[in-house]
Design a protein around this motif. Structure first.
Motif, PDB file in Angstrom:
ATOM      1  N   ASN A  75       0.799  -1.223   0.000  1.00 21.48           N
ATOM      2  CA  ASN A  75       0.000   0.000   0.000  1.00 21.48           C
ATOM      3  C   ASN A  75       0.833   1.276   0.000  1.00 21.48           C
ATOM      4  N   PHE A  76       2.097   1.177   0.413  1.00 22.03           N
ATOM      5  CA  PHE A  76       2.986   2.347   0.429  1.00 22.03           C
ATOM      6  C   PHE A  76       4.196   2.028  -0.453  1.00 22.03           C
ATOM      7  N   THR A  77       4.112   2.374  -1.726  1.00 24.59           N
ATOM      8  CA  THR A  77       5.168   2.011  -2.669  1.00 24.59           C
ATOM      9  C   THR A  77       6.304   3.021  -2.704  1.00 24.59           C
ATOM     10  N   ASP A  78       6.065   4.246  -2.268  1.00 24.39           N
ATOM     11  CA  ASP A  78       7.126   5.248  -2.198  1.00 24.39           C
ATOM     12  C   ASP A  78       8.042   4.934  -1.023  1.00 24.39           C
ATOM     13  N   ASP A  79       9.356   5.025  -1.227  1.00 27.98           N
ATOM     14  CA  ASP A  79      10.322   4.645  -0.196  1.00 27.98           C
ATOM     15  C   ASP A  79      10.125   5.425   1.096  1.00 27.98           C
ATOM     16  N   ALA A  80       9.996   6.755   1.004  1.00 27.36           N
ATOM     17  CA  ALA A  80       9.868   7.588   2.199  1.00 27.36           C
ATOM     18  C   ALA A  80       8.583   7.262   2.949  1.00 27.36           C
ATOM     19  N   ALA A  81       7.470   7.119   2.209  1.00 26.86           N
ATOM     20  CA  ALA A  81       6.193   6.805   2.850  1.00 26.86           C
ATOM     21  C   ALA A  81       6.226   5.423   3.489  1.00 26.86           C
ATOM     22  N   ARG A  82       6.876   4.472   2.806  1.00 25.97           N
ATOM     23  CA  ARG A  82       6.958   3.111   3.353  1.00 25.97           C
ATOM     24  C   ARG A  82       7.784   3.087   4.629  1.00 25.97           C
ATOM     25  N   ASN A  83       8.931   3.782   4.649  1.00 23.47           N
ATOM     26  CA  ASN A  83       9.762   3.811   5.855  1.00 23.47           C
ATOM     27  C   ASN A  83       9.020   4.448   7.022  1.00 23.47           C
ATOM     28  N   LYS A  84       8.280   5.520   6.736  1.00 18.81           N
ATOM     29  CA  LYS A  84       7.507   6.171   7.789  1.00 18.81           C
ATOM     30  C   LYS A  84       6.419   5.247   8.317  1.00 18.81           C
ATOM     31  N   ALA A  85       5.721   4.559   7.403  1.00 23.26           N
ATOM     32  CA  ALA A  85       4.652   3.652   7.811  1.00 23.26           C
ATOM     33  C   ALA A  85       5.201   2.501   8.650  1.00 23.26           C
ATOM     34  N   ILE A  86       6.337   1.936   8.233  1.00 26.35           N
ATOM     35  CA  ILE A  86       6.939   0.846   8.998  1.00 26.35           C
ATOM     36  C   ILE A  86       7.377   1.336  10.374  1.00 26.35           C
ATOM     37  N   GLY A  87       7.886   2.572  10.440  1.00 23.14           N
ATOM     38  CA  GLY A  87       8.277   3.131  11.732  1.00 23.14           C
ATOM     39  C   GLY A  87       7.106   3.245  12.687  1.00 23.14           C
ATOM     40  N   VAL A  88       5.987   3.764  12.190  1.00 21.60           N
ATOM     41  CA  VAL A  88       4.790   3.885  13.036  1.00 21.60           C
ATOM     42  C   VAL A  88       4.281   2.501  13.435  1.00 21.60           C
ATOM     43  N   TYR A  89       4.222   1.584  12.472  1.00 23.79           N
ATOM     44  CA  TYR A  89       3.718   0.227  12.730  1.00 23.79           C
ATOM     45  C   TYR A  89       4.547  -0.481  13.798  1.00 23.79           C
ATOM     46  N   THR A  90       5.870  -0.490  13.620  1.00 25.96           N
ATOM     47  CA  THR A  90       6.727  -1.198  14.579  1.00 25.96           C
ATOM     48  C   THR A  90       6.751  -0.490  15.930  1.00 25.96           C
ATOM     49  N   GLY A  91       6.668   0.835  15.922  1.00 29.60           N
ATOM     50  CA  GLY A  91       6.646   1.566  17.188  1.00 29.60           C
ATOM     51  C   GLY A  91       5.420   1.237  18.011  1.00 29.60           C
ATOM     52  N   ILE A  92       4.267   1.224  17.362  1.00 25.63           N
ATOM     53  CA  ILE A  92       3.029   0.891  18.066  1.00 25.63           C
ATOM     54  C   ILE A  92       3.047  -0.558  18.537  1.00 25.63           C
ATOM     55  N   ALA A  93       3.564  -1.453  17.695  1.00 20.44           N
ATOM     56  CA  ALA A  93       3.638  -2.866  18.088  1.00 20.44           C
ATOM     57  C   ALA A  93       4.561  -3.055  19.281  1.00 20.44           C
ATOM     58  N   ALA A  94       5.729  -2.374  19.255  1.00 19.40           N
ATOM     59  CA  ALA A  94       6.688  -2.530  20.348  1.00 19.40           C
ATOM     60  C   ALA A  94       6.175  -1.932  21.642  1.00 19.40           C
ATOM     61  N   ALA A  95       5.450  -0.801  21.539  1.00 14.67           N
ATOM     62  CA  ALA A  95       4.911  -0.157  22.742  1.00 14.67           C
ATOM     63  C   ALA A  95       3.650  -0.852  23.247  1.00 14.67           C
TER      64      ALA A  95
END
Length: 468
Positions: free
Chosen positions: A142-162
């Motif tokens: 769903n996020f094919t742009d590199d910058a958008a994908r990195n940001k999305a993964i950051g939010v996803y993993t941050g919420i999962a870890a917290a």
């Protein structure tokens, strides 16, 4: 055609709309909600266990299985769930998993007996094994742009870890203010909302033609169940327990059979080419060992807060908030740092910070204060963990062919599932049973510091590989 060209062609074929989702905030919120639910259910039940035992008149052994039934089903079926998404479609498998998870949550809340609760928890684990890998796989889709994908993964993993810390807090509030049953009921409206919005918001992946690898499915599930059970049992029975040794031997044999079978399979459940890239392989190793140290920190500090300082379960959860917040902040920040510094550098910085936090924790004492003794290491370790989780996840998921995205996601999350169990087994052994429990915790934190330093070494290795 080169591997890079193949991946680019596959990505273009799978995602005709390179602009990304029309409502990226909604897409990320839905996927992050899936991750949060799965992680919450791994910890939210801990605080409610005493009231569950009292309400259902459950034995101590049965109480352990309330936790283990979920962990075994979740870990055992993880690889199967991710690969099913590749073959059938990631969104389709996600929705099926959500239905199973929601129904199981309702059954857990309504459980009239220990047997029903344990069975429903196992069913929850089945749903989680489908939801976890597919929700992560849908980010690069769903996020094919590199910058958008990195940001999305950051939010996803941050919420999962917290989410693990948040689970302790929510479990304490719900079990005290309402009933232990609400730690399960709370999932139902969230699942219903995601099921309502996901079909229209999430892009579907391109299903891969073929059939499921039956041999791979059977051997991987058996191996994962045997390994997870052995590690869970080790924390209470030790490494010399006959059942533990038998399960470890069984897991080793089944993993060997799995590798041999996957080398010949036309559509392997576990594509071995995922491990031929040195950077990706080092990322998998990092996500195996680092959670072992970080989860061990939470385990021993929980014992410290409640056993030494006599904190309540809710107050213990609140004490971890600084670490949880910093994990989320660092994970989001990682999405901006990775394009500038590279994932290996960001992960290396995170490993150094977390190692320093663990070393600081080796100085704890029974008469220390929260602000003076623990706030500092919690903040440092939490920030470092956020950098590691997000950067390594981005590195793995951004450097994989589209047709095996689900398999890569399932391996990533499988090693993260095994890591805490492995860490608990090793660190409990390191702590031993000294007269002064704080002394045992200090020993455990020294070992945790050594484990946490490993990603720094692997980060240098990965950076050198990228350069070469």
């Amino acid at each position: 055609m080169s591997d890079t060209a193949k991946q680019a062609t596959g990505a273009a074929r799978q995602q005709p709309d390179a602009a990304g989702p029309r409502k990226p905030g909604l897409v990320l919120a839905l996927l992050a909600a899936c991750a949060l639910m799965i992680v919450l259910d791994s910890t939210v039940v801990y605080v409610a266990l005493p009231k569950i035992q009292q309400s259902l008149e459950m034995s101590a052994t049965g109480l352990v299985w309330v936790v283990n039934a979920y962990a075994l089903a979740f870990g055992g079926l993880m690889l199967l769930g991710g690969r099913a998404g590749d073959i059938v479609g990631q969104r389709r498998v996600l929705l099926v998993g959500l239905v199973i998870f929601g129904v199981a949550s309702l059954l857990c809340g309504l459980a009239p007996s220990p047997e029903v609760l344990i069975a429903a928890r196992a069913l929850q684990g089945v749903g989680a094994a489908l939801v976890a890998p597919t929700s992560l796989s849908l980010i690069p889709i769903n996020f094919t742009d590199d910058a958008a994908r990195n940001k999305a993964i950051g939010v996803y993993t941050g919420i999962a870890a917290a989410g693990g810390t948040l689970g302790l807090i929510i479990g304490g509030v719900l079990s005290d203010a309402a009933s232990w049953r609400w730690v399960f009921f709370i999932n139902v409206p969230v699942v219903a909302l995601v099921l309502l919005l996901a079909p229209g918001a999430l892009k579907e992946s391109q299903p891969q033609r073929g059939s499921l690898d039956v041999v791979g499915a059977v051997t991987s599930t058996g191996a994962m169940v045997a390994l997870v059970y052995a590690l869970v049992r080790t924390s209470t029975k030790g490494w010399d327990d006959a059942i533990v040794l038998a399960c470890l031997a069984t897991a080793a044999v089944l993993f060997t059979v799995l590798v041999l079978a996957e080398r010949r399979a036309r559509q392997p459940l576990l594509p071995l080419r995922l491990f031929t890239d040195r950077v990706r392989a080092s990322g998998f190793v990092t996500l195996l060992f680092f959670p072992a140290a970080f989860a061990g920190m939470f385990f021993f500090l929980t014992q410290y807060f409640q056993g030494v300082w006599n904190y309540s379960a809710l107050r213990t959860g609140l004490a971890f908030i600084p670490a949880a917040v910093l994990v989320l902040v660092a994970a989001v920040l990682s999405g901006q740092l990775v394009p500038k510094l590279g994932p290996s550098v960001v992960a290396g910085i995170g490993a150094v910070l977390t190692t320093l936090g663990m070393i600081w924790l080796t100085q704890i004492s029974a008469d220390g204060g929260y602000v003076t003794s623990l706030l500092g290491p919690l903040v440092i370790a939490g920030f470092g963990a956020g950098l590691i989780y997000a950067s390594v996840t981005a590195s793995i998921m951004s450097n994989v062919a589209p047709e095996v995205t689900g398999a890569a996601s399932s391996v990533l999350q499988a090693v993260q599932q095994i890591g805490p169990a492995l860490g608990l087994a090793v660190l409990v052994t390191a702590a031993g049973t000294p007269t002064d429990p704080v002394e045992g915790m200090r020993r455990a934190f020294w070992v945790a510091a050594l484990i946490a330093a490993l990603p720094a070494v692997l980060a240098l290795f990965g950076r050198r590989s990228r350069t070469n």
